[in-house]
Design a protein around this motif. Structure first.
Motif, mmCIF file in Angstrom:
data_model
loop_
_atom_site.group_PDB
_atom_site.id
_atom_site.type_symbol
_atom_site.label_atom_id
_atom_site.label_comp_id
_atom_site.label_asym_id
_atom_site.label_seq_id
_atom_site.Cartn_x
_atom_site.Cartn_y
_atom_site.Cartn_z
ATOM 1 N N ASP A 225 0.942 -1.283 0.028
ATOM 2 C CA ASP A 225 0.098 0.005 0.031
ATOM 3 C C ASP A 225 1.074 1.155 0.012
ATOM 4 O OD1 ASP A 225 -2.280 -1.434 -0.049
ATOM 5 O OD2 ASP A 225 -2.763 -1.193 2.144
ATOM 6 N N PHE A 226 2.111 1.423 0.686
ATOM 7 C CA PHE A 226 2.801 2.276 0.730
ATOM 8 C C PHE A 226 3.478 2.761 -0.636
ATOM 9 C CE2 PHE A 226 7.155 3.828 0.717
ATOM 10 C CZ PHE A 226 7.227 5.095 1.394
ATOM 11 N N TYR A 227 3.841 1.630 -1.337
ATOM 12 C CA TYR A 227 4.466 1.921 -2.422
ATOM 13 C C TYR A 227 3.360 2.245 -3.720
ATOM 14 C CZ TYR A 227 9.257 0.370 -1.749
ATOM 15 O OH TYR A 227 10.400 0.099 -1.138
ATOM 16 N N GLN A 228 2.065 1.655 -3.510
ATOM 17 C CA GLN A 228 1.136 1.991 -4.575
ATOM 18 C C GLN A 228 0.722 3.575 -4.351
ATOM 19 O OE1 GLN A 228 -2.328 -0.430 -4.343
ATOM 20 N NE2 GLN A 228 -3.039 0.256 -6.391
ATOM 21 N N THR A 229 0.596 3.973 -2.935
ATOM 22 C CA THR A 229 0.271 5.203 -2.562
ATOM 23 C C THR A 229 1.516 6.515 -3.158
ATOM 24 O OG1 THR A 229 -0.838 4.574 -0.684
ATOM 25 C CG2 THR A 229 -0.231 6.957 -0.602
ATOM 26 N N ALA A 232 1.120 6.705 -6.783
ATOM 27 C CA ALA A 232 -0.143 7.334 -7.046
ATOM 28 C C ALA A 232 0.164 9.020 -7.100
ATOM 29 C CB ALA A 232 -1.439 7.057 -6.485
ATOM 30 N N ILE A 233 0.943 9.236 -5.862
ATOM 31 C CA ILE A 233 1.138 10.635 -5.769
ATOM 32 C C ILE A 233 2.093 11.354 -6.571
ATOM 33 C CG2 ILE A 233 2.377 12.088 -4.238
ATOM 34 C CD1 ILE A 233 1.748 10.499 -1.483
ATOM 35 N N ARG A 234 3.001 10.401 -7.121
ATOM 36 C CA ARG A 234 4.108 10.588 -8.164
ATOM 37 C C ARG A 234 3.278 11.147 -9.424
ATOM 38 N NH1 ARG A 234 8.134 7.118 -7.569
ATOM 39 N NH2 ARG A 234 7.456 5.677 -9.702
ATOM 40 N N LYS A 235 2.512 10.203 -9.728
ATOM 41 C CA LYS A 235 1.626 10.068 -11.093
ATOM 42 C C LYS A 235 0.789 11.548 -11.199
ATOM 43 C CE LYS A 235 1.545 5.460 -12.797
ATOM 44 N NZ LYS A 235 0.843 4.290 -13.069
ATOM 45 N N GLY A 236 0.335 11.951 -9.832
ATOM 46 C CA GLY A 236 -0.505 13.040 -9.809
ATOM 47 C C GLY A 236 0.119 14.180 -9.933
ATOM 48 N N ARG A 237 1.592 14.457 -9.290
ATOM 49 C CA ARG A 237 2.336 15.637 -9.547
ATOM 50 C C ARG A 237 2.613 15.748 -11.154
ATOM 51 N NH1 ARG A 237 6.356 14.138 -4.253
ATOM 52 N NH2 ARG A 237 4.989 14.945 -2.835
ATOM 53 N N SER A 238 2.862 14.676 -11.680
ATOM 54 C CA SER A 238 3.281 14.504 -13.052
ATOM 55 C C SER A 238 2.474 15.042 -13.769
ATOM 56 C CB SER A 238 3.813 13.142 -13.541
ATOM 57 O OG SER A 238 4.179 13.174 -14.895
#
Length: 262
Positions: A225-229, A232-238
């Motif tokens: 869950d930590f890695y998936q979150t 997701a955060i990185r993709k959101g920033r991108s």
């Protein structure tokens, strides 16, 4: 009621320096709980058999030590080119006849090369700067203009930067050619298949027996869950960065066109 499924479809999106770490941490969790069930032991052994190949993937992901050096040299030689153009533009405003005429010669010389000098890739830029410097030595009109405006030290500096860049670039290429060929995708795919097998065994054990299997299963689920979150955060920033770039491009539509020469 436990969620008895750990999703792994997103794992392939992890970077090459992240995925090996995930597998290492998974193995660390399993070692802490030291389960004795033979199916679990066998599945874990299969995952651990990939740890050494995954280190090659991790090493492959790291940039070469000379890469930041090349970026710095690239920046400096670009600044040197811009400085050269700046000096020439300044002398175009000179009221001294000799300086003004020399600046016109050099302005035409630089205009001939245009934006290619700034926008070209590493190797093309090196080649084009060499061509520019060669002309400064062999074209009598350019040579005289450079002398009149005392710009030879700037050209010498540009030559030194270009030679240093080329030497570092060739050294990095030589180092890369000596690396062991690594098929990162194949290594990752093979290991992920066994990671999924281990997770499947644990899911079955939790569903059928619970007990000692619950804690390691929950620890692994939290890890994933930590890695998936984080992903997701990185993709959101991108996505946000791309949207911002799009807005900037739209705001520039009506801006006056800039000069297309160096």
């Amino acid at each position: 009621m436990y969620n008895l499924k750990i999703r792994t479809g997103w794992v392939s999106s992890l970077r090459n320096d992240e995925y090996p770490m995930l597998v290492n941490q998974l193995c660390d969790i399993m070692d802490v709980y030291d389960l004795e069930d033979q199916q679990v032991v066998n599945a874990l052994a299969r995952v651990k058999s990939h740890l050494e190949p995954l280190q090659l993937v991790k090493v492959r992901s790291r940039s070469h030590a000379l890469t930041p050096v090349l970026r710095e040299l690239q920046h400096k030689r670009t600044q040197s080119l811009m400085s050269l153009r700046g000096h020439v533009k300044a002398y175009l405003r000179s009221t001294v006849a000799g300086e003004n005429e020399a600046a016109k010669v050099l302005s035409l010389w630089l205009d001939k090369h245009g934006m290619r000098l700034l926008n070209a890739g590493y190797n093309p830029q090196t080649r084009r700067i060499n061509e520019l410097l060669q002309e400064a030595k062999t074209d009598e009109a350019v040579l005289n203009a450079v002398t009149v405006l005392s710009l030879q030290p700037l050209l010498d500096s540009l030559r030194d930067l270009n030679n240093a860049f080329n030497a570092k670039f060739m050294k990095r290429n030589a180092d890369k050619s000596q690396r062991v060929s690594v098929d990162c995708r194949a290594i990752r795919n093979a290991s992920l298949e066994d990671v999924r097998l281990l997770l499947s065994v644990l899911e079955t054990k939790v569903a059928l027996e619970g007990g000692v299997y619950i804690l390691p299963f929950e620890a692994i689920k939290e890890l994933f869950d930590f890695y998936q979150t984080s992903l997701a955060i990185r993709k959101g920033r991108s996505a946000a960065d791309e949207e911002e770039k799009g807005k900037e491009k739209e705001s520039d539509v009506d801006s006056p066109a800039e000069s297309q020469t160096l």
